[in-house]
Write an enzyme that holds these catalytic residues in place. Structure first.
Site, PDB file in Angstrom:
ATOM      1  CB  ILE A 509     -30.581 109.618  10.156  1.00 14.36           C
ATOM      2  CG1 ILE A 509     -29.465 109.434   9.136  1.00 14.36           C
ATOM      3  CG2 ILE A 509     -30.853 111.074  10.476  1.00 14.36           C
ATOM      4  CD1 ILE A 509     -29.757 109.971   7.745  1.00 14.36           C
ATOM      5  CD1 TRP A 510     -27.781 106.466  15.590  1.00 17.59           C
ATOM      6  CD2 TRP A 510     -27.471 106.381  13.384  1.00 17.59           C
ATOM      7  NE1 TRP A 510     -27.955 105.161  15.193  1.00 17.59           N
ATOM      8  CE2 TRP A 510     -27.783 105.081  13.839  1.00 17.59           C
ATOM      9  CE3 TRP A 510     -27.234 106.578  12.022  1.00 17.59           C
ATOM     10  CZ2 TRP A 510     -27.848 103.983  12.984  1.00 17.59           C
ATOM     11  CZ3 TRP A 510     -27.321 105.486  11.177  1.00 17.59           C
ATOM     12  CH2 TRP A 510     -27.618 104.204  11.657  1.00 17.59           C
ATOM     13  CG  HIS A 511     -28.411 113.417  11.862  1.00 19.54           C
ATOM     14  ND1 HIS A 511     -28.720 113.617  10.537  1.00 19.54           N
ATOM     15  CD2 HIS A 511     -27.236 112.725  11.882  1.00 19.54           C
ATOM     16  CE1 HIS A 511     -27.775 113.063   9.785  1.00 19.54           C
ATOM     17  NE2 HIS A 511     -26.869 112.522  10.579  1.00 19.54           N
ATOM     18  CE1 TYR A 512     -28.029 111.927  20.944  1.00 20.10           C
ATOM     19  CE2 TYR A 512     -28.288 110.285  19.232  1.00 20.10           C
ATOM     20  CZ  TYR A 512     -27.622 110.749  20.342  1.00 20.10           C
ATOM     21  OH  TYR A 512     -26.561 110.054  20.846  1.00 20.10           O
ATOM     22  CG  HIS A 513     -30.900 118.529  17.081  1.00 21.89           C
ATOM     23  ND1 HIS A 513     -31.261 117.600  16.119  1.00 21.89           N
ATOM     24  CD2 HIS A 513     -31.819 119.519  16.989  1.00 21.89           C
ATOM     25  CE1 HIS A 513     -32.335 118.022  15.474  1.00 21.89           C
ATOM     26  NE2 HIS A 513     -32.693 119.193  15.985  1.00 21.89           N
TER      27      HIS A 513
END
Length: 580
Positions: A509-513
């Site tokens: 969901i493109w929430h990499y961190h």
């Protein structure tokens, strides 16, 4: 003299805190300070150098420019004038563009999940599904942030980019379904992170026009900021003296023609370089500059400035799993608007309707194989050939096949994490990254509970008009790969394990961190441990993802830290003047 300094301090601070955005009628795309890096001098000097004009870098640079000279370096181009970025109905088009100049640079994690990193002014806010929601007060407390300043920083952002969405039939049905099955209370519309069901904000206005972090540059002082596009930073320069910490004092960047430029800090003890290049770019750039694990750097023939083994560690990506629900009636095009914040650590969201490009349906919006969301194929099998085959099959579908929407679940956190390593010394190339989806059993348990919640929503009375009768979740999960109404994998075992389904259908969901986390690589003021005059301010510093969607908090952090840096510097200046 003390009175004079105090007056100076509060006047300067007031200009930082209360600077107003431009009127909506003024076009922010015509920034006078924005130019191509090919026009940059060979050597230049600034009070602050911000690397990365993304979700954090834009508000940070705008704030710092209120009182000091700022250079903002962005490796991509401008989002303005690109309808694939600005129009809601075109969502996914930018993400599916795999050309070398695409605003989205595709990467595939070692887990086999296809992902994307921004390569455009405004960063991920130019590519995402638009949902805007704050982090919880508990998150802010754990981060050591000042609550009042956090709220003021969110409000500063929201004046420009946040809107209340117009909730239509599909999203309303999801909301009512959540409430019916007990994801309560009904919190109505709110930017706040509150348990239960709510309508969040969006960065799409009522005309379907996207507003991004780049718009926050309208707060900037145009006479004090220089914004260079297509400026790729190759390394940070350090001065190293015997017995003292390495001190960052400049950067080397190249323009689109490959020409080398150098930018240096003005000789002032408070001048700094700030890296805001994102969860992949920031740890990558630190390593390329000699700050990282000694053995790994030496393997790439990089001179070691600081042996810091935790750079690139703690990489996480929130896993997403989704179920497509075919509808007997047309549904609106919508991205994320409603969210169910459950008590067990799973967030329930939804998107609906087909996207159109060139007058024909092309994908399932944020779940298209064109952008890598090929959930009907297990991660390691999502090859270019598989994507091409799925895309070709989709183009042959009748328009009715796109009628419906997805209900998704994303887990909180996550707990599972991995690492990032360099592949090459070229900053334009993607590093190698491993997220280890569902490595921790609690992450997998939350996925299962989330999918069970999705099943209950689909079977709720509130959702009845958007589902075919007698179509239980098991049927949705086991539809064949060629079905015109689903993109999920076929399993021969009718008693499908939801755990296996989570693993097989995991998407981003493109929430990499992570990669430069607080307490490990940076301190609570985001100063890089072990070196001077260098900070990292972006999502790479997060230990876990804030709220249900992080973009609001990343923008807030840029503003928050900009104000904090200026406040500290103004106090130091006032103290020096008092002593004089």
């Amino acid at each position: 003299m003390a009175l004079c300094c105090s007056t100076f301090f509060f006047a300067a601070l007031s200009s930082i805190l209360f600077s107003a955005p431009l009127r909506a009628s003024q076009k922010v795309s015509n920034y006078t300070f924005m130019r191509n890096a090919t026009a940059a001098p060979d050597i230049s000097y600034y009070d602050y150098i911000v690397i990365g004009g993304g979700t954090a870098g834009c508000p940070l640079a705008a704030t710092l420019s209120q009182n000091y000279s700022v250079l903002l370096l962005e490796r991509g181009g401008s989002p303005y004038g690109n309808p694939n970025i600005t129009n809601l109905a075109a969502f996914g088009a930018a993400l599916s563009d795999t050309s070398p100049t695409s605003p989205a640079q595709r990467f595939i994690s070692e887990d086999g999940v296809i992902n994307s990193r921004a390569r455009v002014l405004g960063g991920g806010s130019c590519l995402n599904a638009g949902f805007y929601t704050r982090a919880s007060p508990q998150y802010a407390r754990e981060a050591g942030w000042d609550g009042r300043a956090v709220n003021e920083s969110y409000e500063w952002v929201e004046k420009v980019v946040a809107f209340e969405p117009e909730v239509k039939q599909w999203q309303s049905a999801v909301r009512e379904g959540l409430l019916e099955i007990g994801v309560v209370p009904n919190n109505g519309f709110s930017y706040d992170h509150i348990g239960g069901t709510k309508v969040g904000g969006t960065i799409f206005d009522h005309q379907g026009f996207r507003h991004t972090a780049a718009d926050l540059l309208q707060y900037a002082n145009p006479s004090a900021i220089t914004l260079l596009l297509h400026a790729t930073v190759h390394r940070i320069l350090f001065r190293v003296k015997d017995g003292s910490k390495p001190m960052a004092h400049g950067v080397v960047f190249r323009d689109s023609l490959g020409r080398k430029h150098k930018a240096y800090l003005n000789r002032h003890p408070k001048s700094e370089i700030i890296v805001s290049a994102g969860a992949l770019g920031s740890p990558q750039l630190l390593m390329l500059s000699g700050v990282g694990p000694r053995q790994h750097l030496r393997a790439h023939n990089i001179s070691v400035t600081l042996d810091q083994p935790l750079v690139g560690q703690g990489m996480s990506d929130n896993p997403m799993n989704a179920i497509f629900v075919p509808s007997p009636q047309p549904v609106e095009i919508s991205l994320i608007e409603v969210v169910g914040i459950t008590s067990f650590g799973s967030y329930i969201e939804a998107a609906s309707g087909e996207n159109f490009a060139g007058g024909s349906p092309t994908d399932y919006g944020m779940f298209s194989p064109k952008i890598g969301q090929l959930s009907r194929v297990p991660p390691k099998e999502r090859t270019p050939e598989a994507i091409a085959k799925a895309t070709e099959a989709m183009q042959g579908l009748d328009q009715a096949a796109f009628r419906g929407g997805f209900i998704l679940e994303k887990i909180m956190g996550p707990i599972s994490s991995g690492h990032l390593e360099l592949r090459t010394r070229d900053p334009n190339e993607n590093p190698s990254v491993t997220f280890n989806y569902f490595q921790d059993p609690l992450d997998l348990e939350r996925c299962v509970q989330g999918l069970s919640t999705v099943e209950k929503i689909i079977e709720s009375k509130a959702f009845a008009s958007f589902r075919y009768p007698n179509m239980p979740l098991a049927m949705l999960l086991n539809m064949t790969a060629n079905s015109p109404v689903n993109l999920l994998p076929k399993h021969t075992n009718s008693s499908l394990s939801l755990q296996q389904f989570c693993r097989d259908t995991v998407m981003t969901i493109w929430h990499y961190h992570g990669g430069c986390q607080v307490g490990k690589v940076v301190d609570r003021d985001y100063k890089v441990l072990g070196v001077d005059a260098l900070r990292v301010i972006d999502g790479s510093t997060f230990n876990y993802s804030p709220g249900t969607n992080p973009q609001a908090t990343v923008m807030m952090l840029g503003r928050y830290m900009g104000v904090k840096i200026l406040t500290q510097r103004l106090r130091a200046t006032a103290a020096d003047q008092t002593q004089q």
